[in-house]
Design a protein around this motif. Structure first.
Motif, PDB file in Angstrom:
ATOM      1  N   SER A 128      35.539  -8.440  61.636  1.00  0.00           N
ATOM      2  CA  SER A 128      35.198  -8.225  60.225  1.00  0.00           C
ATOM      3  C   SER A 128      34.846  -9.549  59.548  1.00  0.00           C
ATOM      4  O   SER A 128      33.948  -9.609  58.708  1.00  0.00           O
ATOM      5  CB  SER A 128      36.361  -7.559  59.491  1.00  0.00           C
ATOM      6  OG  SER A 128      36.634  -6.284  60.021  1.00  0.00           O
ATOM      7  N   ALA A 129      35.563 -10.618  59.925  1.00  0.00           N
ATOM      8  CA  ALA A 129      35.269 -11.942  59.361  1.00  0.00           C
ATOM      9  C   ALA A 129      33.881 -12.417  59.769  1.00  0.00           C
ATOM     10  O   ALA A 129      33.159 -13.023  58.962  1.00  0.00           O
ATOM     11  CB  ALA A 129      36.327 -12.951  59.824  1.00  0.00           C
ATOM     12  N   ILE A 130      33.493 -12.140  61.019  1.00  0.00           N
ATOM     13  CA  ILE A 130      32.141 -12.493  61.477  1.00  0.00           C
ATOM     14  C   ILE A 130      31.095 -11.755  60.632  1.00  0.00           C
ATOM     15  O   ILE A 130      30.117 -12.354  60.149  1.00  0.00           O
ATOM     16  CB  ILE A 130      31.965 -12.140  62.963  1.00  0.00           C
ATOM     17  CG1 ILE A 130      32.879 -12.990  63.854  1.00  0.00           C
ATOM     18  CG2 ILE A 130      30.497 -12.301  63.384  1.00  0.00           C
ATOM     19  CD1 ILE A 130      32.509 -14.426  63.976  1.00  0.00           C
ATOM     20  N   ALA A 177      41.370  -8.231  66.559  1.00  0.00           N
ATOM     21  CA  ALA A 177      40.006  -7.724  66.766  1.00  0.00           C
ATOM     22  C   ALA A 177      39.399  -7.246  65.448  1.00  0.00           C
ATOM     23  O   ALA A 177      38.234  -7.537  65.139  1.00  0.00           O
ATOM     24  CB  ALA A 177      40.020  -6.588  67.787  1.00  0.00           C
ATOM     25  N   LEU A 178      40.197  -6.514  64.653  1.00  0.00           N
ATOM     26  CA  LEU A 178      39.692  -6.014  63.367  1.00  0.00           C
ATOM     27  C   LEU A 178      39.391  -7.159  62.409  1.00  0.00           C
ATOM     28  O   LEU A 178      38.314  -7.214  61.795  1.00  0.00           O
ATOM     29  CB  LEU A 178      40.718  -5.065  62.739  1.00  0.00           C
ATOM     30  CG  LEU A 178      40.951  -3.729  63.446  1.00  0.00           C
ATOM     31  CD1 LEU A 178      42.014  -2.921  62.702  1.00  0.00           C
ATOM     32  CD2 LEU A 178      39.667  -2.924  63.565  1.00  0.00           C
ATOM     33  N   ILE A 192      29.823 -20.629  61.011  1.00  0.00           N
ATOM     34  CA  ILE A 192      30.714 -19.492  60.792  1.00  0.00           C
ATOM     35  C   ILE A 192      32.126 -19.978  60.491  1.00  0.00           C
ATOM     36  O   ILE A 192      32.800 -19.468  59.585  1.00  0.00           O
ATOM     37  CB  ILE A 192      30.706 -18.562  62.021  1.00  0.00           C
ATOM     38  CG1 ILE A 192      29.349 -17.876  62.144  1.00  0.00           C
ATOM     39  CG2 ILE A 192      31.823 -17.521  61.928  1.00  0.00           C
ATOM     40  CD1 ILE A 192      29.224 -16.969  63.331  1.00  0.00           C
ATOM     41  N   ARG A 193      32.566 -20.979  61.227  1.00  0.00           N
ATOM     42  CA  ARG A 193      33.913 -21.520  61.008  1.00  0.00           C
ATOM     43  C   ARG A 193      34.060 -22.078  59.604  1.00  0.00           C
ATOM     44  O   ARG A 193      35.065 -21.835  58.922  1.00  0.00           O
ATOM     45  CB  ARG A 193      34.195 -22.605  62.052  1.00  0.00           C
ATOM     46  CG  ARG A 193      35.616 -23.162  61.978  1.00  0.00           C
ATOM     47  CD  ARG A 193      35.910 -24.098  63.132  1.00  0.00           C
ATOM     48  NE  ARG A 193      35.111 -25.314  63.084  1.00  0.00           N
ATOM     49  CZ  ARG A 193      34.113 -25.591  63.925  1.00  0.00           C
ATOM     50  NH1 ARG A 193      33.787 -24.720  64.871  1.00  0.00           N
ATOM     51  NH2 ARG A 193      33.445 -26.728  63.835  1.00  0.00           N
ATOM     52  N   GLN A 194      33.051 -22.813  59.143  1.00  0.00           N
ATOM     53  CA  GLN A 194      33.108 -23.397  57.799  1.00  0.00           C
ATOM     54  C   GLN A 194      33.104 -22.319  56.724  1.00  0.00           C
ATOM     55  O   GLN A 194      33.808 -22.435  55.713  1.00  0.00           O
ATOM     56  CB  GLN A 194      31.926 -24.351  57.606  1.00  0.00           C
ATOM     57  CG  GLN A 194      32.046 -25.643  58.385  1.00  0.00           C
ATOM     58  CD  GLN A 194      30.846 -26.551  58.191  1.00  0.00           C
ATOM     59  OE1 GLN A 194      29.756 -26.097  57.814  1.00  0.00           O
ATOM     60  NE2 GLN A 194      31.030 -27.835  58.441  1.00  0.00           N
ATOM     61  N   LYS A 195      32.319 -21.254  56.934  1.00  0.00           N
ATOM     62  CA  LYS A 195      32.252 -20.178  55.952  1.00  0.00           C
ATOM     63  C   LYS A 195      33.594 -19.472  55.834  1.00  0.00           C
ATOM     64  O   LYS A 195      34.085 -19.212  54.717  1.00  0.00           O
ATOM     65  CB  LYS A 195      31.153 -19.184  56.348  1.00  0.00           C
ATOM     66  CG  LYS A 195      31.028 -17.988  55.403  1.00  0.00           C
ATOM     67  CD  LYS A 195      30.613 -18.419  54.008  1.00  0.00           C
ATOM     68  CE  LYS A 195      30.438 -17.232  53.092  1.00  0.00           C
ATOM     69  NZ  LYS A 195      30.050 -17.619  51.725  1.00  0.00           N
ATOM     70  N   ILE A 196      34.201 -19.147  56.959  1.00  0.00           N
ATOM     71  CA  ILE A 196      35.489 -18.445  56.945  1.00  0.00           C
ATOM     72  C   ILE A 196      36.576 -19.322  56.329  1.00  0.00           C
ATOM     73  O   ILE A 196      37.382 -18.863  55.520  1.00  0.00           O
ATOM     74  CB  ILE A 196      35.876 -18.007  58.371  1.00  0.00           C
ATOM     75  CG1 ILE A 196      34.875 -16.958  58.882  1.00  0.00           C
ATOM     76  CG2 ILE A 196      37.296 -17.441  58.400  1.00  0.00           C
ATOM     77  CD1 ILE A 196      35.070 -16.568  60.327  1.00  0.00           C
ATOM     78  N   ALA A 200      29.736  -7.853  67.059  1.00  0.00           N
ATOM     79  CA  ALA A 200      31.001  -7.674  66.346  1.00  0.00           C
ATOM     80  C   ALA A 200      31.194  -6.215  65.932  1.00  0.00           C
ATOM     81  O   ALA A 200      32.308  -5.673  66.024  1.00  0.00           O
ATOM     82  CB  ALA A 200      31.038  -8.576  65.117  1.00  0.00           C
ATOM     83  N   LEU A 201      30.121  -5.560  65.502  1.00  0.00           N
ATOM     84  CA  LEU A 201      30.212  -4.156  65.090  1.00  0.00           C
ATOM     85  C   LEU A 201      30.571  -3.271  66.282  1.00  0.00           C
ATOM     86  O   LEU A 201      31.416  -2.361  66.177  1.00  0.00           O
ATOM     87  CB  LEU A 201      28.889  -3.711  64.476  1.00  0.00           C
ATOM     88  CG  LEU A 201      28.856  -2.312  63.862  1.00  0.00           C
ATOM     89  CD1 LEU A 201      29.890  -2.186  62.751  1.00  0.00           C
ATOM     90  CD2 LEU A 201      27.461  -2.006  63.330  1.00  0.00           C
ATOM     91  N   ILE A 202      29.942  -3.531  67.429  1.00  0.00           N
ATOM     92  CA  ILE A 202      30.253  -2.775  68.644  1.00  0.00           C
ATOM     93  C   ILE A 202      31.710  -2.984  69.046  1.00  0.00           C
ATOM     94  O   ILE A 202      32.425  -2.045  69.404  1.00  0.00           O
ATOM     95  CB  ILE A 202      29.309  -3.188  69.791  1.00  0.00           C
ATOM     96  CG1 ILE A 202      27.874  -2.745  69.481  1.00  0.00           C
ATOM     97  CG2 ILE A 202      29.766  -2.588  71.116  1.00  0.00           C
ATOM     98  CD1 ILE A 202      26.837  -3.325  70.414  1.00  0.00           C
ATOM     99  N   ASP A 203      32.174  -4.236  68.986  1.00  0.00           N
ATOM    100  CA  ASP A 203      33.554  -4.546  69.361  1.00  0.00           C
ATOM    101  C   ASP A 203      34.549  -3.869  68.419  1.00  0.00           C
ATOM    102  O   ASP A 203      35.633  -3.441  68.839  1.00  0.00           O
ATOM    103  CB  ASP A 203      33.783  -6.057  69.367  1.00  0.00           C
ATOM    104  CG  ASP A 203      33.223  -6.726  70.611  1.00  0.00           C
ATOM    105  OD1 ASP A 203      32.996  -6.018  71.608  1.00  0.00           O
ATOM    106  OD2 ASP A 203      33.014  -7.953  70.592  1.00  0.00           O
TER     107      ASP A 203
END
Length: 328
Positions: A54-56, A49-50, A309-313, A78-81
């Motif tokens: 955080s990656a998002i 989860a962290l 997002i997948r490509q960036k990570i 993501a921040l809420i989670d």
């Protein structure tokens, strides 16, 4: 030994409230002997989860092409989670790993507020994301002008303000009750419904208020999300090309997954707590799924389903791997 403390109410000297100094968290019924082993997957879930959320946040912040409404809302989610998982998982890990079942009365009420308020914020963001998908599919030419930065700021402000106003009374309502029964809670964390049922005084105000805010927040949001998807389906069915319809609806897959992961356990848990046996193993597992699973799976679902997002990570991971190999 259970210890209670007495507090006299200033408004009426003849009325007293009795509060336990602490509550006892039950953990997972039937698996008490396996709690140390249960702590391992919870640790893995917390780390996931962290890292995932955080990656998002990192991917959206560092890539200008992702500065669009859908990704900004995803960052809010993501921040809420991140905060929600940090409010629940560390204590659950401590409970399972070190048998730390006791939680102070004030700390328990604080956890109640954060769990319920953050859940309400998540519901608001899921509603905003459904509106984003509705505009993107049903009125794509005006998507940028409607989902402006000003509107996104308003959405975030409404999510926080609504949650603070409606859920701040929960700890106060629990504070006014007297507790002279068992101080053992059903779950691995503090929930309003769970604490309310330990009271030996009339908790009808808590029951009614809790039900009203659930209907006014989560219930209303769920209804509006359903309406938005009805309109989306109608629009998709009117598209001349089947391939275009499938592609348009495919953009909603991640959001639909997040909605189902959030609302199905929430609805089931609310029904069980108010009208069923909240000591059942079904209620316990449903509560665990409701609070532990979405913060873990949301970033994984969006990371796999969202190409940008997948490509960036992956690009960041690949760059770091090459950098490490260069110096070794």
């Amino acid at each position: 030994m259970k210890i209670f403390r007495k507090e006299h109410l200033m408004t009426d000297p003849n009325v007293s409230t009795f509060h336990p100094s602490s509550f006892i968290l039950r953990g997972i019924p039937g698996m008490e002997s396996d709690h140390p082993w249960v702590a391992l997957p919870i640790c893995l879930m917390y780390a996931t989860a962290l890292l995932g959320n955080s990656a998002i946040l990192f991917a959206v912040k560092t890539d200008p092409s992702l500065h669009e409404s859908m990704y900004v809302l995803l960052c809010m989610l993501a921040l809420i989670d991140l905060v929600l998982s940090s409010c629940t998982m560390p204590k659950m890990i401590s409970l399972c790993w070190m048998n730390s079942k006791e939680i102070e009365f004030s700390a328990c009420l604080t956890q109640v507020f954060f769990i319920h308020a953050l859940s309400a914020m998540e519901s608001t963001i899921l509603l905003a994301m459904s509106f984003d998908r509705y505009v993107a599919i049903c009125n794509p030419l005006r998507h940028g002008s409607i989902l402006s930065n000003k509107l996104l700021v308003t959405v975030g402000t409404v999510a926080v303000t609504r949650s603070l106003i409606l859920f701040s009374p929960l700890p106060i309502l629990l504070q006014r009750l007297s507790y002279c029964r068992s101080n053992t809670l059903t779950h691995s964390y503090c929930l309003h419904q769970d604490i309310m049922k330990l009271s030996c005084t009339d908790a009808i105000v808590n029951f009614v208020y809790g039900l009203l805010i659930i209907l006014a927040v989560m219930g209303l949001d769920c209804l509006l999300i359903r309406i938005s998807y009805v309109l989306i389906v109608k629009t998709v069915l009117r598209l001349s090309s089947r391939a275009s319809g499938v592609k348009a609806f495919h953009t909603c897959a991640s959001h639909l997954s997040a909605v189902l992961m959030f609302y199905l356990p929430l609805i089931g848990l609310s029904v069980v707590h108010r009208y069923g046996n909240n000591n059942s193993s079904t209620a316990v597992w449903m509560a665990n799924v409701y609070l532990l699973v979405p913060p873990v799976l949301n970033p994984l679902v969006y990371g796999m389903k969202t190409k940008q997002i997948r490509q960036k990570i992956l690009a960041v991971f690949y760059h770091n791997t090459i950098h490490i190999e260069h110096f070794t």
